[in-house]
Structures are given as structure tokens and as C-alpha cells.
Design a protein around this motif. Structure first.
Motif, PDB file in Angstrom:
ATOM      1  N   TYR B  33       0.829  -1.205   0.000  1.00  0.00           N
ATOM      2  CA  TYR B  33       0.000   0.000   0.000  1.00  0.00           C
ATOM      3  C   TYR B  33       0.864   1.256   0.000  1.00  0.00           C
ATOM      4  CZ  TYR B  33      -3.184  -3.548   1.801  1.00  0.00           C
ATOM      5  OH  TYR B  33      -3.928  -4.691   1.964  1.00  0.00           O
ATOM      6  N   TRP B  34       0.345   2.298  -0.626  1.00  0.00           N
ATOM      7  CA  TRP B  34       0.915   3.634  -0.523  1.00  0.00           C
ATOM      8  C   TRP B  34      -0.119   4.571   0.082  1.00  0.00           C
ATOM      9  CZ3 TRP B  34       5.658   5.288  -0.569  1.00  0.00           C
ATOM     10  CH2 TRP B  34       6.640   4.603  -1.297  1.00  0.00           C
ATOM     11  N   TYR B  35       0.304   5.277   1.166  1.00  0.00           N
ATOM     12  CA  TYR B  35      -0.533   6.267   1.827  1.00  0.00           C
ATOM     13  C   TYR B  35       0.163   7.623   1.779  1.00  0.00           C
ATOM     14  CZ  TYR B  35      -2.827   2.246   4.123  1.00  0.00           C
ATOM     15  OH  TYR B  35      -3.500   1.081   4.400  1.00  0.00           O
ATOM     16  N   ARG B  36      -0.624   8.667   1.904  1.00  0.00           N
ATOM     17  CA  ARG B  36      -0.070   9.980   2.175  1.00  0.00           C
ATOM     18  C   ARG B  36      -0.687  10.498   3.470  1.00  0.00           C
ATOM     19  NH1 ARG B  36      -1.652  14.699  -1.940  1.00  0.00           N
ATOM     20  NH2 ARG B  36      -1.059  15.920  -0.104  1.00  0.00           N
ATOM     21  N   GLN B  37       0.129  11.266   4.194  1.00  0.00           N
ATOM     22  CA  GLN B  37      -0.338  11.841   5.454  1.00  0.00           C
ATOM     23  C   GLN B  37       0.040  13.310   5.486  1.00  0.00           C
ATOM     24  OE1 GLN B  37       1.331  10.332   9.196  1.00  0.00           O
ATOM     25  NE2 GLN B  37      -0.692  10.525  10.141  1.00  0.00           N
TER      26      GLN B  37
END
Lengths: 111, 115
Positions: B33-37
Motif C-alpha cells: 500500500y501507498w498512503y499519504r499523510q
């Protein structure tokens, strides 16, 4: 649609208890809980897979009410190390294999 | 055992430049998975993969592309960077035989600034 976490923030004295809630509008396969300290990556706490399931780890436990699509994280006799932001991640039945995270609950434990 | 490794850790780009973020895991996990925060916010899913050669869109996929040519690697590309893509990017991986019955393991993050 993000799950809704409450409260958004809480301040405790060391030794006090706290409850963090996570609510979804969709049916769920699982609920995950993570804690993140400032400037660090999220760290896994626990997964709840079954309706009505409860899990515990030291003084941190959680419940999952499948019918209400809600989960709660219980922190008892809080320690300074519990400070951080707590996120719930929900895996929906109509969209599996991925988590949608709530906006987080900031917890500060003071001496 | 390295777990999940992200490179680079920091990067500053100019608007319109392109770059690729690399995520590598050594746990033989199927799911990545790739997330941004963004500051003070939660994790938002950009793209994910349920196995080698597969990718799928998450909550905020616009402006990003991904590839998973090898099971252990998951690449996130920005074709034409925009200031709105300034964020901390986290990669995660997990195992599991059905649904997400195992935890996600996160990398340390990539702090990306776009001027």
C-alpha cells in the motif's frame, strides 16, 4: 467514506483511563488499531476480526460490535508512553483488502 | 530483517518535476500500500496492490501512478509534481490468506516537499 473517530483529542493524567471510539457507516470485515508518535510511522496495536470480539494486550484492549459497525479502544491505567495519535483502520465488506483510516485521536498523558 | 524500506527519506522537488518513490519489503507479503499523510491528518490510501503485477486505486489516486513488477517492490510515481502533493508518504505491506487478518507493517516514510 472514512470511519469516524471520537474524541478528536484527550488529555489524561498518568494512571487514568480512556476510551477511543471508531464508527463506520458500512459493514466491516475487520478493524485495525495503530498508534503513531510524532515524526514516526504508525505501529500496529491489534486487529479485531469477528463481531463481538474483544482483545487485550497488557492494559490496552479493544472491542468490535459487528452489528453496530463500531469498535472501541480501551486504555487503562495510562502510562506516559501511551501518548500519541491513535488511528482505526476499517476493512469494509464491499471493498476488501484495503484499510480506510479515521482521522485519528490525539492522546496526551501527563505526569 | 529490514521489514519495509522506503527510499528516499527526504526529497525536495520543483513544480512539474517527476520522481519515483521506492518501497521494498522482505517479508514475502502479498499486499502492499501507498498512503499519504498531511500535517495533523490521518492516512489516506493512494494506490494498493494485492499481488505481483496487480494495482488498484485507493481514495486519492489522482496525480500518481504505481507499479508492482516484483513481489517485493512497490513503486509510486509522480509524473508532474504539484505543491498539493507535499506530504509524508508511507508504504505498508501485509500478509494474510483472506481479507486483512494480519497487521500492516509500515516503512519510516518519505518526506516530500514540492516548491
Amino acid at each position: 467514506q472514512q470511519p469516524v473517530q471520537s474524541p478528536q483529542a484527550v488529555i489524561l493524567r498518568e494512571g487514568e483511563d480512556a476510551v477511543i471510539n471508531c464508527s463506520s457507516s458500512k459493514a466491516l470485515y475487520s478493524v485495525h488499531w495503530y498508534r503513531q508518535k510524532h515524526g514516526e510511522a504508525p505501529v500496529f496495536l491489534m486487529i479485531l476480526l469477528k463481531g463481538g470480539e474483544q482483545k487485550g494486550h497488557d492494559k490496552i484492549s479493544a472491542s468490535f460490535n459487528e452489528k453496530k459497525q463500531q469498535s472501541s479502544l480501551y486504555l487503562t491505567a495510562s502510562q506516559l508512553s501511551y501518548s500519541g495519535t491513535y488511528f482505526c483502520g476499517t476493512e469494509r465488506m464491499d471493498s476488501s483488502y484495503k484499510l480506510i483510516f479515521g482521522s485519528g485521536t490525539r492522546l496526551l498523558v501527563r505526569p | 530483517n529490514a521489514g519495509v524500506t522506503q527510499t528516499p527519506k527526504f526529497r525536495v522537488l520543483k513544480t512539474g518535476q517527476s520522481m519515483t518513490l521506492l518501497c521494498a519489503q522482505d517479508m514475502n507479503h502479498e499486499y502492499m500500500y501507498w498512503y499519504r499523510q498531511d500535517p495533523g491528518m490521518g492516512l489516506r490510501l493512494i494506490h494498493y496492490s494485492v499481488g505481483e503485477g496487480t494495482t488498484a486505486k485507493g481514495e486519492v489516486p489522482d496525480g500518481y501512478n504505481v507499479s508492482r513488477l516484483k513481489k517485493q517492490n512497490f513503486l509510486l510515481g509522480l509524473e508532474s509534481a504539484a505543491p498539493s502533493q507535499t506530504s509524508v508518504y508511507f508504504c505498508a505491506s501485509s500478509g494474510g490468506t483472506w481479507n486483512l487478518n494480519q497487521p500492516q507493517h509500515f516503512g519510516d516514510g518519505t518526506r516530500l516537499s514540492i516548491l
